[in-house]
Design an enzyme around this catalytic site. Structure first.
Site, mmCIF file in Angstrom:
data_model
loop_
_atom_site.group_PDB
_atom_site.id
_atom_site.type_symbol
_atom_site.label_atom_id
_atom_site.label_comp_id
_atom_site.label_asym_id
_atom_site.label_seq_id
_atom_site.Cartn_x
_atom_site.Cartn_y
_atom_site.Cartn_z
ATOM 1 C CB SER A 189 18.189 -56.879 23.428
ATOM 2 O OG SER A 189 19.115 -56.835 22.311
ATOM 3 C CE1 TYR A 214 22.756 -54.243 24.149
ATOM 4 C CE2 TYR A 214 22.017 -55.867 22.208
ATOM 5 C CZ TYR A 214 22.458 -54.611 23.770
ATOM 6 O OH TYR A 214 21.096 -53.613 23.280
HETATM 7 P P1 NAD Z 1 20.968 -45.611 26.708
HETATM 8 O O1 NAD Z 1 22.448 -45.224 26.112
HETATM 9 O O2 NAD Z 1 19.893 -44.379 25.707
HETATM 10 O O3 NAD Z 1 20.986 -45.653 28.485
HETATM 11 C C1 NAD Z 1 22.091 -46.421 28.447
HETATM 12 C C2 NAD Z 1 21.664 -45.681 29.869
HETATM 13 O O4 NAD Z 1 22.613 -46.589 30.811
HETATM 14 C C3 NAD Z 1 22.110 -44.368 30.497
HETATM 15 O O5 NAD Z 1 21.696 -43.495 30.770
HETATM 16 C C4 NAD Z 1 23.905 -44.513 31.211
HETATM 17 O O6 NAD Z 1 24.080 -43.971 31.381
HETATM 18 C C5 NAD Z 1 23.405 -46.065 31.243
HETATM 19 N N1 NAD Z 1 24.524 -46.936 31.917
HETATM 20 C C6 NAD Z 1 24.903 -47.180 31.359
HETATM 21 N N2 NAD Z 1 26.333 -47.663 32.280
HETATM 22 C C7 NAD Z 1 26.171 -47.524 33.665
HETATM 23 C C8 NAD Z 1 26.394 -47.717 34.664
HETATM 24 N N3 NAD Z 1 27.329 -48.665 34.788
HETATM 25 N N4 NAD Z 1 25.735 -47.686 35.620
HETATM 26 C C9 NAD Z 1 24.703 -46.915 35.524
HETATM 27 N N5 NAD Z 1 24.287 -47.024 34.722
HETATM 28 C C10 NAD Z 1 24.934 -46.969 33.213
HETATM 29 O O7 NAD Z 1 20.194 -46.255 25.670
HETATM 30 P P2 NAD Z 1 18.996 -46.964 25.929
HETATM 31 O O8 NAD Z 1 18.828 -47.008 24.416
HETATM 32 O O9 NAD Z 1 17.891 -45.965 26.413
HETATM 33 O O10 NAD Z 1 19.337 -48.460 26.158
HETATM 34 C C11 NAD Z 1 18.541 -48.746 27.372
HETATM 35 C C12 NAD Z 1 18.170 -50.737 27.860
HETATM 36 O O11 NAD Z 1 17.581 -50.582 26.510
HETATM 37 C C13 NAD Z 1 19.901 -50.964 27.562
HETATM 38 O O12 NAD Z 1 19.840 -51.959 28.465
HETATM 39 C C14 NAD Z 1 19.971 -51.612 26.020
HETATM 40 O O13 NAD Z 1 20.906 -52.875 26.092
HETATM 41 C C15 NAD Z 1 18.376 -51.950 25.640
HETATM 42 N N6 NAD Z 1 17.968 -51.744 24.432
HETATM 43 C C16 NAD Z 1 17.941 -50.846 23.697
HETATM 44 C C17 NAD Z 1 17.909 -50.940 22.478
HETATM 45 C C18 NAD Z 1 17.653 -49.674 21.882
HETATM 46 O O14 NAD Z 1 17.687 -49.716 20.567
HETATM 47 N N7 NAD Z 1 18.010 -48.466 22.111
HETATM 48 C C19 NAD Z 1 17.283 -51.853 21.652
HETATM 49 C C20 NAD Z 1 17.513 -52.603 22.492
HETATM 50 C C21 NAD Z 1 17.488 -53.038 24.118
#
Ligand code: NAD
Length: 261
Positions: free
Chosen positions: A145, A158
């Site tokens: 991130s 986080y």
């Molecule tokens: P999201 O909430 O849409 O998806 C997260 C996914 O992780 C979900 O499918 C959830 O079920 C899965 N998950 C959570 N706990 C789990 C577990 N114990 N076992 C298996 N799966 C699990 O979020 P996103 O935005 O798609 O995020 C994906 C990644 O990108 C994450 O690591 C997040 O920290 C990172 N990220 C996202 C953003 C953003 O703006 N969306 C920014 C920076 C980083």
């Protein structure tokens, strides 16, 4: 498209929504074979499988909790059983929740670090063991991130987990570079996914977040998926230990925009 990705086998964790689904779809377009992991949203994972197959790839959905060693083992077992191989592991699953740090319950700290950091360690470990046993080159991508770099008050747990992912990934990249195993991170900024849905529904919050992005817009998950495809491909064959920020410039200290400061 990257022709070398055709028929390559990938595991993607947390593939049932958001960035995980976008990466899955992109891997489908690259005609890859994909194990789509989900935790509880089986329907979302099946939709990701359909997107992959519609795009030209092959896929199966596999339930597993990435914060456990058994969960990660189940994923690699499924990849070998279904596709007979593994080339790429994408540790994407993640979670966040807001707490003032003096009120942050220990259980919440543990929950977030267990998925975001321990999950990345366990997935990486499982992938490394397979690549080493098979004496083959390998590729690992960890979804970090912008908050591996930018402090985030009220999300300290986080930020701590993502800062951990960065140094963990750099260390492992160095440890296995000579064995032809690459380890890189992607650092998304503000991306339009379910993790942000509530925040971006509020016009004021959306405006605030957008104002922190030099490109003045929220990112699309497909833009993160494009970075994943490049890091997965041989086009990035000499790249290891980096974080590729996909953030519209968020990490460029936008408070200084216009020469302020
Ligand atoms: P999201 O909430 O849409 O998806 C997260 C996914 O992780 C979900 O499918 C959830 O079920 C899965 N998950 C959570 N706990 C789990 C577990 N114990 N076992 C298996 N799966 C699990 O979020 P996103 O935005 O798609 O995020 C994906 C990644 O990108 C994450 O690591 C997040 O920290 C990172 N990220 C996202 C953003 C953003 O703006 N969306 C920014 C920076 C980083």
């Amino acid at each position: 498209m990257y022709t070398d990705l055709k028929n390559k086998v990938a595991i993607i964790t947390g593939g049932s929504k958001g960035i995980g689904t976008a990466v899955s779809e992109r891997f489908g377009k690259e005609q890859m074979k994909v194990v789509v992991n989900y935790h509880s949203d089986e329907e979302g994972a099946q939709e990701a499988v359909e997107l992959i197959e519609k795009a030209g790839g092959k896929a199966i959905a596999v339930q597993a909790d990435v914060s456990t060693e058994e969960g990660n083992q189940a994923l690699i077992d499924a990849a070998i059983k279904e596709f007979g191989n593994l080339d790429l592991w994408v540790n994407n699953a993640g979670m966040e929740n807001r707490y003032e740090t003096h009120k942050l319950p220990l259980e919440e700290w543990e929950k977030v670090t267990k998925v975001n950091l321990t999950g990345v360690f366990l997935g990486t470990k499982a992938a490394l063991n397979y690549f080493l046993e098979q004496d083959k080159k390998g590729n690992i991508i960890n979804m970090s991130s912008v908050h591996e770099q930018i402090p985030w008050p009220t999300f300290a747990h986080y930020a701590a987990s993502k800062g951990g992912v960065k140094l963990f990934s750099e260390s492992v990249a160095m440890e296995y570079a000579a064995r032809n195993i690459r380890v890189n991170c992607i650092g998304p900024g503000a991306i339009n996914t379910p993790i942000n849905a509530k925040k971006f529904e509020d016009p004021e919050q959306l405006k605030t977040t957008t104002s922190m992005v030099p490109m003045q817009r929220i990112g699309d998950p497909s833009e993160v998926a494009a970075a994943a495809a490049w890091l997965a491909s041989e086009e990035s064959s000499y790249v290891t230990g980096i974080t590729l920020f996909v953030d519209g410039g968020m990490t460029l200290y936008p408070a200084f925009q216009g020469g302020k400061g």
